[in-house]
Design a protein around this motif. Structure first.
Motif, PDB file in Angstrom:
ATOM      1  N   ASP A  47     -19.997  86.599  27.942  1.00 53.82           N
ATOM      2  CA  ASP A  47     -20.762  86.451  29.185  1.00 53.82           C
ATOM      3  C   ASP A  47     -20.206  87.348  30.282  1.00 53.82           C
ATOM      4  N   ALA A  48     -18.895  87.571  30.254  1.00 50.26           N
ATOM      5  CA  ALA A  48     -18.288  88.491  31.226  1.00 50.26           C
ATOM      6  C   ALA A  48     -18.753  89.918  30.963  1.00 50.26           C
ATOM      7  N   ILE A  49     -18.827  90.299  29.698  1.00 51.33           N
ATOM      8  CA  ILE A  49     -19.310  91.637  29.339  1.00 51.33           C
ATOM      9  C   ILE A  49     -20.748  91.816  29.809  1.00 51.33           C
ATOM     10  N   ALA A  50     -21.558  90.768  29.663  1.00 52.77           N
ATOM     11  CA  ALA A  50     -22.962  90.832  30.078  1.00 52.77           C
ATOM     12  C   ALA A  50     -23.094  91.068  31.581  1.00 52.77           C
ATOM     13  N   MET A  51     -22.071  90.688  32.351  1.00 53.55           N
ATOM     14  CA  MET A  51     -22.090  90.932  33.793  1.00 53.55           C
ATOM     15  C   MET A  51     -21.797  92.396  34.119  1.00 53.55           C
ATOM     16  N   GLY A  52     -21.261  93.130  33.125  1.00 50.29           N
ATOM     17  CA  GLY A  52     -20.980  94.543  33.324  1.00 50.29           C
ATOM     18  C   GLY A  52     -19.499  94.852  33.339  1.00 50.29           C
ATOM     19  N   VAL A  53     -19.035  95.574  32.340  1.00 52.84           N
ATOM     20  CA  VAL A  53     -17.645  96.039  32.288  1.00 52.84           C
ATOM     21  C   VAL A  53     -17.663  97.547  32.079  1.00 52.84           C
ATOM     22  N   PRO A  54     -16.581  98.249  32.391  1.00 56.09           N
ATOM     23  CA  PRO A  54     -16.549  99.705  32.233  1.00 56.09           C
ATOM     24  C   PRO A  54     -16.850 100.145  30.804  1.00 56.09           C
ATOM     25  N   GLU A  55     -17.530 101.288  30.666  1.00 54.24           N
ATOM     26  CA  GLU A  55     -17.864 101.835  29.342  1.00 54.24           C
ATOM     27  C   GLU A  55     -16.639 102.562  28.788  1.00 54.24           C
ATOM     28  N   LYS A  56     -15.677 101.817  28.363  1.00 51.33           N
ATOM     29  CA  LYS A  56     -14.450 102.380  27.796  1.00 51.33           C
ATOM     30  C   LYS A  56     -13.899 101.375  26.787  1.00 51.33           C
ATOM     31  N   GLU A  57     -12.916 101.791  26.027  1.00 50.09           N
ATOM     32  CA  GLU A  57     -12.298 100.857  25.077  1.00 50.09           C
ATOM     33  C   GLU A  57     -11.360  99.924  25.837  1.00 50.09           C
ATOM     34  N   ILE A  58     -11.547  98.641  25.634  1.00 45.32           N
ATOM     35  CA  ILE A  58     -10.715  97.620  26.270  1.00 45.32           C
ATOM     36  C   ILE A  58     -10.121  96.758  25.168  1.00 45.32           C
ATOM     37  N   ILE A  59      -8.808  96.706  25.102  1.00 43.70           N
ATOM     38  CA  ILE A  59      -8.118  95.921  24.080  1.00 43.70           C
ATOM     39  C   ILE A  59      -7.193  94.934  24.770  1.00 43.70           C
ATOM     40  N   PHE A  60      -7.296  93.666  24.412  1.00 50.48           N
ATOM     41  CA  PHE A  60      -6.410  92.662  24.998  1.00 50.48           C
ATOM     42  C   PHE A  60      -6.234  91.484  24.055  1.00 50.48           C
ATOM     43  N   SER A  61      -5.239  90.673  24.377  1.00 56.22           N
ATOM     44  CA  SER A  61      -4.946  89.460  23.622  1.00 56.22           C
ATOM     45  C   SER A  61      -4.943  88.273  24.567  1.00 56.22           C
ATOM     46  N   LEU A  62      -5.571  87.193  24.133  1.00 53.65           N
ATOM     47  CA  LEU A  62      -5.533  85.936  24.879  1.00 53.65           C
ATOM     48  C   LEU A  62      -4.714  84.940  24.082  1.00 53.65           C
ATOM     49  N   ASN A  63      -3.618  84.502  24.660  1.00 51.96           N
ATOM     50  CA  ASN A  63      -2.792  83.472  24.028  1.00 51.96           C
ATOM     51  C   ASN A  63      -3.412  82.112  24.329  1.00 51.96           C
ATOM     52  N   THR A  64      -3.902  81.438  23.314  1.00 51.44           N
ATOM     53  CA  THR A  64      -4.685  80.218  23.504  1.00 51.44           C
ATOM     54  C   THR A  64      -3.848  78.943  23.425  1.00 51.44           C
ATOM     55  N   GLY A  65      -2.523  79.067  23.480  1.00 51.95           N
ATOM     56  CA  GLY A  65      -1.655  77.897  23.497  1.00 51.95           C
ATOM     57  C   GLY A  65      -1.569  77.274  24.878  1.00 51.95           C
ATOM     58  N   ASP A  66      -0.765  76.244  24.998  1.00 50.84           N
ATOM     59  CA  ASP A  66      -0.678  75.478  26.246  1.00 50.84           C
ATOM     60  C   ASP A  66       0.228  76.104  27.294  1.00 50.84           C
ATOM     61  N   PHE A  67       1.015  77.100  26.908  1.00 48.59           N
ATOM     62  CA  PHE A  67       1.914  77.736  27.867  1.00 48.59           C
ATOM     63  C   PHE A  67       2.312  79.120  27.334  1.00 48.59           C
ATOM     64  N   PRO A  68       2.726  80.033  28.217  1.00 46.05           N
ATOM     65  CA  PRO A  68       3.153  81.363  27.768  1.00 46.05           C
ATOM     66  C   PRO A  68       4.386  81.286  26.867  1.00 46.05           C
ATOM     67  N   VAL A  69       4.413  82.157  25.880  1.00 46.84           N
ATOM     68  CA  VAL A  69       5.541  82.168  24.948  1.00 46.84           C
ATOM     69  C   VAL A  69       6.472  83.350  25.185  1.00 46.84           C
ATOM     70  N   LYS A  70       6.064  84.247  26.086  1.00 41.36           N
ATOM     71  CA  LYS A  70       6.901  85.392  26.417  1.00 41.36           C
ATOM     72  C   LYS A  70       6.489  85.916  27.781  1.00 41.36           C
ATOM     73  N   LYS A  71       7.260  86.833  28.317  1.00 45.33           N
ATOM     74  CA  LYS A  71       6.934  87.422  29.608  1.00 45.33           C
ATOM     75  C   LYS A  71       5.644  88.226  29.480  1.00 45.33           C
ATOM     76  N   PRO A  72       4.675  87.996  30.366  1.00 39.92           N
ATOM     77  CA  PRO A  72       3.395  88.706  30.252  1.00 39.92           C
ATOM     78  C   PRO A  72       3.545  90.212  30.455  1.00 39.92           C
ATOM     79  N   VAL A  73       2.780  90.984  29.693  1.00 42.39           N
ATOM     80  CA  VAL A  73       2.688  92.427  29.874  1.00 42.39           C
ATOM     81  C   VAL A  73       1.208  92.788  29.920  1.00 42.39           C
ATOM     82  N   LYS A  74       0.888  93.981  30.407  1.00 39.78           N
ATOM     83  CA  LYS A  74      -0.502  94.395  30.528  1.00 39.78           C
ATOM     84  C   LYS A  74      -1.203  94.295  29.176  1.00 39.78           C
TER      85      LYS A  74
END
Length: 283
Positions: A47-74
């Motif tokens: 649904d976020a993509i449908a709102m419009g995102v840049p026309e480029k390659e976007i790669i990311f990871s979403l950690n779906t646990g209850d808390f961060p397991v390491k220091k966040p990086v881009k």
């Protein structure tokens, strides 16, 4: 596009990897996410993509646990963080879509039901808490308080997933029926709390225990304006209830209305999706 579910031997056990190319999902890999967290978060990304995102390659990871397991990086996102400085790594959680396993078949419908029930006066002039005490030892203390101060606090040890699955010998009070109580409290479990955003719609005075892991909107909530703060060990809980009682109904009404207004303005599905669009567009 496909959603591939597979296990991983890495440290991160609950992970959703997403690649976007030309404004479309090219790949989605679900590594052992609990229940349907990955599916709900993927829907939000779509649904976020449908709102419009840049026309480029976007790669990311979403950690779906209850808390961060390491220091966040881009390129890494979590459902919560410890510091305000890390908000750029925090996604709205899966519950903005649904958590059917816990009796929330649709977030929007659930908060509408809560808001409608909130129009009625409360039935009980005491505090309610219901949850699984096994997820955090502090939760056992609220049960002890309810036994010691039954006129002030009503608390139940339950596992909502089991109730929804039909185990009727376990107590269950729906979020809508939380509005029958004058006071509510949120106590941390294994990690961040997904329940706070719904409790803010109840127009009942919410007590929030200090905690390490916070959702992105938590930093905008102001003590004594939107909620009543309680120490992490709950040592001042009775004192805070007594303080609130001494302030009168106008004080109660002001805080509950502030909380409700905040929820209506900020805690809607569309707002959550807009935040995701902004976060992934910045990668």
């Amino acid at each position: 596009m496909w959603l591939k579910k597979k296990k991983t031997q890495e440290q991160v056990k609950e992970l959703l990897n997403i690649t976007i190319r030309n404004g479309q999902i090219a790949l989605a890999e679900n590594h052992n996410s609990f229940q349907t967290r990955a599916e709900s978060s993927l829907k939000q990304v779509l649904d976020a993509i449908a709102m419009g995102v840049p026309e480029k390659e976007i790669i990311f990871s979403l950690n779906t646990g209850d808390f961060p397991v390491k220091k966040p990086v881009k390129g890494d996102f979590y459902y919560c963080c410890e510091r305000k400085e890390d908000l750029d790594f925090v996604f709205p959680d899966f519950i903005f879509d649904h958590w059917k396993q816990a009796g929330i078949p649709n977030f929007g419908n659930t908060v509408s039901e809560i808001s409608e029930a909130a129009k009625q006066p409360y039935d009980y002039e005491r505090m309610l808490w219901i949850g699984n005490v096994q997820t955090n030892i502090i939760r056992k203390k609220i049960i002890q308080y309810s036994e010691k101060f039954p006129d002030l606090i009503e608390a139940y040890d339950t596992c909502v997933d089991q109730v929804v699955d039909g185990k009727k010998d376990i107590p269950y009070i729906s979020l809508k029926d939380h509005t029958k109580y004058k006071y509510l409290i949120d106590i941390e479990g294994r990690g961040y709390s997904g329940r706070i955003k719904m409790l803010l719609f109840t127009k009942r005075l919410l007590f929030i225990q200090e905690r390490q892991w916070k959702s992105y909107y938590h930093f905008e909530l102001e003590p004594y304006k939107h909620f009543i703060p309680v120490k992490n060990d709950l040592s001042d809980l009775i004192q805070q209830i007594e303080f609130t009682e001494s302030q009168g109904e106008n004080y109660y009404d002001n805080i509950t209305q502030n909380a409700y207004n905040f929820a209506v303005e900020n805690l809607r599905y569309e707002k959550a999706v807009a935040r995701i669009k902004k976060l992934i567009s910045g990668l």
